[in-house]
Write a protein that holds these residues in place. Structure first.
Motif, short mmCIF file in Angstrom:
data_model
loop_
_atom_site.label_atom_id
_atom_site.label_comp_id
_atom_site.label_asym_id
_atom_site.label_seq_id
_atom_site.Cartn_x
_atom_site.Cartn_y
_atom_site.Cartn_z
N ARG A 1 55.42 22.75 14.37
CA ARG A 1 55.47 23.69 14.91
C ARG A 1 56.78 24.52 15.42
N ASP B 1 52.88 31.43 16.51
CA ASP B 1 51.92 30.83 17.55
C ASP B 1 51.97 31.74 18.84
N ARG C 1 46.35 32.78 18.06
CA ARG C 1 45.35 32.34 17.40
C ARG C 1 45.34 31.10 16.81
N PHE C 2 46.34 30.25 17.10
CA PHE C 2 46.76 28.92 16.54
C PHE C 2 45.51 28.04 17.51
N GLU C 3 44.78 27.42 16.40
CA GLU C 3 43.56 26.58 17.02
C GLU C 3 43.60 25.28 16.47
N GLY C 4 43.58 24.01 17.38
CA GLY C 4 43.65 22.79 16.80
C GLY C 4 45.07 22.20 16.49
N GLN C 5 45.17 21.27 15.67
CA GLN C 5 46.37 20.78 15.14
C GLN C 5 46.81 21.38 13.97
N PRO C 6 48.12 21.35 13.67
CA PRO C 6 48.68 21.84 12.33
C PRO C 6 48.35 21.04 11.35
N GLU D 1 37.70 29.76 12.77
CA GLU D 1 38.68 29.41 13.58
C GLU D 1 39.82 28.54 12.76
N GLU E 1 43.27 27.47 11.37
CA GLU E 1 44.56 27.68 12.14
C GLU E 1 45.14 28.79 11.12
N ARG F 1 48.37 28.87 10.76
CA ARG F 1 49.33 28.57 9.97
C ARG F 1 48.86 28.14 8.70
N ARG F 2 47.64 27.40 8.49
CA ARG F 2 47.01 27.39 7.40
C ARG F 2 46.72 28.36 6.62
#
Length: 374
Positions: free
Chosen positions: A106, A113, A117-122, A142, A144, A146-147
């Protein structure tokens, strides 16, 4: 998607691998949750890209494509009864893991972030990292961000690698190697073992890079795959602006530098006496003029060559910094930046000098794709 391993033109592909002492990568079976091997998705995507590039590759078996099970970040292009391209497994795994590794921290790219729109864990580098949702399965809305960025970076890097190998086929490099060395494949890391002098090899590789990077920026212009990250990115980065493609230009350079840098790591690990490419920073710096020229000619960009150099050098430096951070190395920014000055002109002049004799040889070779023969 197919349940088979690598299909189409398998005989020619296996013969080429056997000649080089390599094994074909056996595709892992899908998981119980329906996720398939990353390599299955990459294979389908590469074959679709190749079919879009040439009608000769669009028919079943029109080109042989697959993966070699080996420890090096490597690839080769070959021409026998048909054109063929082979990517080594570590090239795919290294890039996929690298981009996902970046997004899994992170503190890296914190501006992402800010979008909310960052959802859940990276995403974490677990054993299932190399299994993905099949393309025909509905996407999770949903997912992430980042993914999603990691996948976009990987797709850009993959596209460049694939088209670099296409250049070896279409620009006469493989045919030239055959004329000089018999039926040898045009292999990225170890071509010097075949007897061509290093200046010739590096000039051929530069020619392939120039072809691939123009293709990469054509794709970037057409798809604009990083536009949705512009809001956060441009708050954090002060780069020359170029309409709604500003962020995409930056991340295209970033992705390609990652290819160059991870390739360098593999060359270092192999302890090669001579490298087929210059170091990553110099390799990228030598391509700026090609990108500036094609983007200006096609009307894709308003950036001038100096602005292109700034975008490319800053993207490469950020990629270098993140590689060093993930590896636990100390960043040497001065060493990186030193390759963006005098060495560039000298390196390009070396290529042009070699091209005076190499160009006419390549002009006599068949160009473009080859139709498959029985």
């Amino acid at each position: 998607m197919s349940d088979t391993v690598i299909t189409g033109s398998d005989e020619a592909f296996d013969e080429a691998l056997a000649h080089m002492g390599l094994k074909r990568f056996e595709m892992p079976k899908p998981k119980l949750n329906g996720n398939v091997s990353l390599f299955e998705v990459v294979r389908e995507r590469c074959l679709a890209t190749l079919a879009d590039m040439a009608d000769e590759y669009a028919s079943e078996g029109g080109i042989a494509f697959g993966f070699a099970d080996h420890r090096e970040f490597n690839a080769f292009a070959q021409r026998t009864s048909r054109d063929m391209i082979c990517l080594y497994v570590p090239a795919i795994r290294s890039l996929w893991a690298f981009f996902h590794g970046l997004m899994g921290q992170r503190e890296l790219f914190p501006w992402i972030d800010d979008t909310g729109r960052f959802e859940g864990q990276p995403p974490q580098s677990k054993g299932d990292l190399f299994f993905v949702r099949p393309p025909d399965k509905p996407a999770n809305e949903e997912i992430e961000i980042r993914r999603k960025l990691a996948v976009a970076l990987f797709d850009t890097a993959l596209d460049f690698m694939l088209k670099h190998e296409v250049a070896h086929l279409w620009n006469g490099h493989v045919e030239l190697l055959h004329a000089k060395e018999g039926s040898a494949a045009f292999q990225e890391m170890r071509l010097v073992d075949g007897g061509l002098d290093i200046s010739t090899v590096q000039t051929l590789e530069y020619d392939a890079d120039a072809f691939a990077i123009q293709q990469a920026f054509a794709r970037a212009y057409r798809l604009n795959p990083f536009a949705e990250y512009s809001e956060g990115f441009l708050k954090d980065h002060k780069i020359p602006l170029d309409g709604d493609h500003s962020t995409t230009w930056y991340f295209t350079w970033f992705s390609i530098y990652a290819v160059f840098r991870l390739f360098d790591e593999s060359c270092e690990a192999a302890d090669l006496p001579q490298w087929t490419h210059p170091p990553a920073a110099l390799r990228q710096a030598c391509l700026v003029t090609s990108v500036a020229a094609v983007c200006a000619r096609q009307g894709w960009s308003r950036l001038n060559p100096t602005e292109w150099e700034r975008v490319a050098s800053e993207a490469g430096l950020e990629a270098e910094r993140l590689v060093c951070r993930l590896r636990g190395f100390q960043l040497n920014a001065n060493a990186y930046l030193s390759l963006w000055s005098a060495p560039v002109a000298e390196q390009i002049q070396n290529y042009l000098t070699v091209w005076e004799t190499l160009g006419p040889q390549l002009a006599a070779m068949p160009r473009g794709p080859q139709p498959a023969r029985p």
